[in-house]
Write an enzyme that holds these catalytic residues in place. Sequence first.
Site, PDB file in Angstrom:
ATOM      1  N   THR A 258       2.746  13.119  -4.456  1.00  0.00           N
ATOM      2  CA  THR A 258       2.576  14.510  -4.892  1.00  0.00           C
ATOM      3  C   THR A 258       3.796  15.383  -4.577  1.00  0.00           C
ATOM      4  O   THR A 258       3.986  16.421  -5.201  1.00  0.00           O
ATOM      5  CB  THR A 258       1.345  15.157  -4.228  1.00  0.00           C
ATOM      6  OG1 THR A 258       1.515  15.141  -2.810  1.00  0.00           O
ATOM      7  CG2 THR A 258       0.069  14.453  -4.614  1.00  0.00           C
ATOM      8  N   ASP A 259       4.615  14.961  -3.596  1.00  0.00           N
ATOM      9  CA  ASP A 259       5.649  15.875  -3.095  1.00  0.00           C
ATOM     10  C   ASP A 259       6.677  16.277  -4.149  1.00  0.00           C
ATOM     11  O   ASP A 259       7.075  17.445  -4.215  1.00  0.00           O
ATOM     12  CB  ASP A 259       6.361  15.254  -1.884  1.00  0.00           C
ATOM     13  CG  ASP A 259       5.478  15.264  -0.632  1.00  0.00           C
ATOM     14  OD1 ASP A 259       4.437  15.960  -0.644  1.00  0.00           O
ATOM     15  OD2 ASP A 259       5.823  14.590   0.349  1.00  0.00           O
TER      16      ASP A 259
ATOM     17  N   THR B 207       1.127   8.725  -1.887  1.00  0.00           N
ATOM     18  CA  THR B 207      -0.088   8.675  -1.070  1.00  0.00           C
ATOM     19  C   THR B 207      -1.214   7.947  -1.788  1.00  0.00           C
ATOM     20  O   THR B 207      -2.073   7.333  -1.159  1.00  0.00           O
ATOM     21  CB  THR B 207      -0.517  10.109  -0.717  1.00  0.00           C
ATOM     22  OG1 THR B 207       0.483  10.648   0.131  1.00  0.00           O
ATOM     23  CG2 THR B 207      -1.843  10.164  -0.017  1.00  0.00           C
TER      24      THR B 207
ATOM     25  N   SER C 101       7.356   9.880  -2.310  1.00  0.00           N
ATOM     26  CA  SER C 101       8.123  10.661  -3.288  1.00  0.00           C
ATOM     27  C   SER C 101       8.971  11.756  -2.660  1.00  0.00           C
ATOM     28  O   SER C 101       9.798  12.353  -3.335  1.00  0.00           O
ATOM     29  CB  SER C 101       7.213  11.239  -4.371  1.00  0.00           C
ATOM     30  OG  SER C 101       6.596  12.431  -3.961  1.00  0.00           O
TER      31      SER C 101
HETATM   32  N1  ASP Z   1       4.623  12.195   0.844  1.00  0.00           N
HETATM   33  C1  ASP Z   1       3.700  11.738  -0.171  1.00  0.00           C
HETATM   34  C2  ASP Z   1       4.496  11.469  -1.431  1.00  0.00           C
HETATM   35  O1  ASP Z   1       4.917  12.385  -2.063  1.00  0.00           O
HETATM   36  C3  ASP Z   1       2.669  12.784  -0.386  1.00  0.00           C
HETATM   37  C4  ASP Z   1       1.643  12.489  -1.442  1.00  0.00           C
HETATM   38  O2  ASP Z   1       1.780  11.606  -2.283  1.00  0.00           O
HETATM   39  O3  ASP Z   1       0.642  13.244  -1.454  1.00  0.00           O
HETATM   40  O4  ASP Z   1       4.720  10.317  -1.765  1.00  0.00           O
END
Ligand code: ASP
Length: 311
Positions: A95-96, A16, A62
């Site tokens: 973050t995932d 993200t 991710s």
């Molecule tokens: N779906 C995103 C990822 O993990 C979520 C994020 O980065 O906050 O790439």
Amino acid sequence: MQIPSDLIVILGTGGTIAGTAKTASDGVGYTAAQLSVADLLAAVPALAGRRLEAQQVAQLDSKDMDFLTWQRLAGAVQQQLARPEVGGIVITHGTDTLEETAYFLHRVLAPAKPVVLTAAMRPATALAPDGPQNLFDAVQVAGTPGAAGVVVALAGRVHDAAQVRKTHSYRVDAFESVDGALVARVEEGAVRLLGRWPAGEGLGLARISRPAERWPRVEIVMNHAGAGGTVVQALRAAGVDGLIAAGTGNGTLSVALESALREAQAGGVKVWRSTRCDAGPVMDLPGLLPGAGALSPVKARIEMILTLLGE
Ligand code: ASP
């Protein structure tokens, strides 16, 4: 002549932090992994005075992280750390699965120089994106004298790879050190050490050299009201190599689930018990399936994969 080791290398993997939405007010309907790591750096003019290099290792959301990307990333980190002029590494990530990548790099490399993962909960196009501040902070951490090991810097806090978990699905301070102290805080660019930089011995890149498509298959099964053994039986039929039981409380399992897991173990599948609780270890007691200590189910899975890769 002594070479100054003040170069920070930023490795981009997507997420993200590199995401874009159609409108600035859209904080959830965006597409992750759109901007390059060079674009992310361009959005932080305050880093202009630092000696930085950028390398795009991957470009993914991710949630889709995979073994091949982990292998490439670990190789890229090791290669950069071996350069005497490199003082530290920053990895931009989604973050995932950030806590999984952090734990993986910690166990494989346990680097003597800092490797700082950072991320964002809001896309780069948001009204108030959190990525630029997090990236700025991560560079400060990576350039801190005496810093070492794999850490996660996000929302002004620095977590160690073993403890950190994503605990909130939306808030910008989505990560916690769930079972111990923070490593540090970052305040106005100053890193205030609160705990200890992570240490340990890495397993080394040789441990993960097997082609990614032949890595052991380890799955997670959860105990819950009414949990039976069908999922375990189906996974065995699919040829699983290991199972992590995300038990209730101290890794407790329903009679039916435990019996299926014991059958799997007797049939040669490696089985460990962890807890679906948000924090805390599982205690090993005589007669119980082996416990995974304080590792969350997803980190216990990585530990088991690395163990099986070494057998
Ligand atoms: N779906 C995103 C990822 O993990 C979520 C994020 O980065 O906050 O790439």
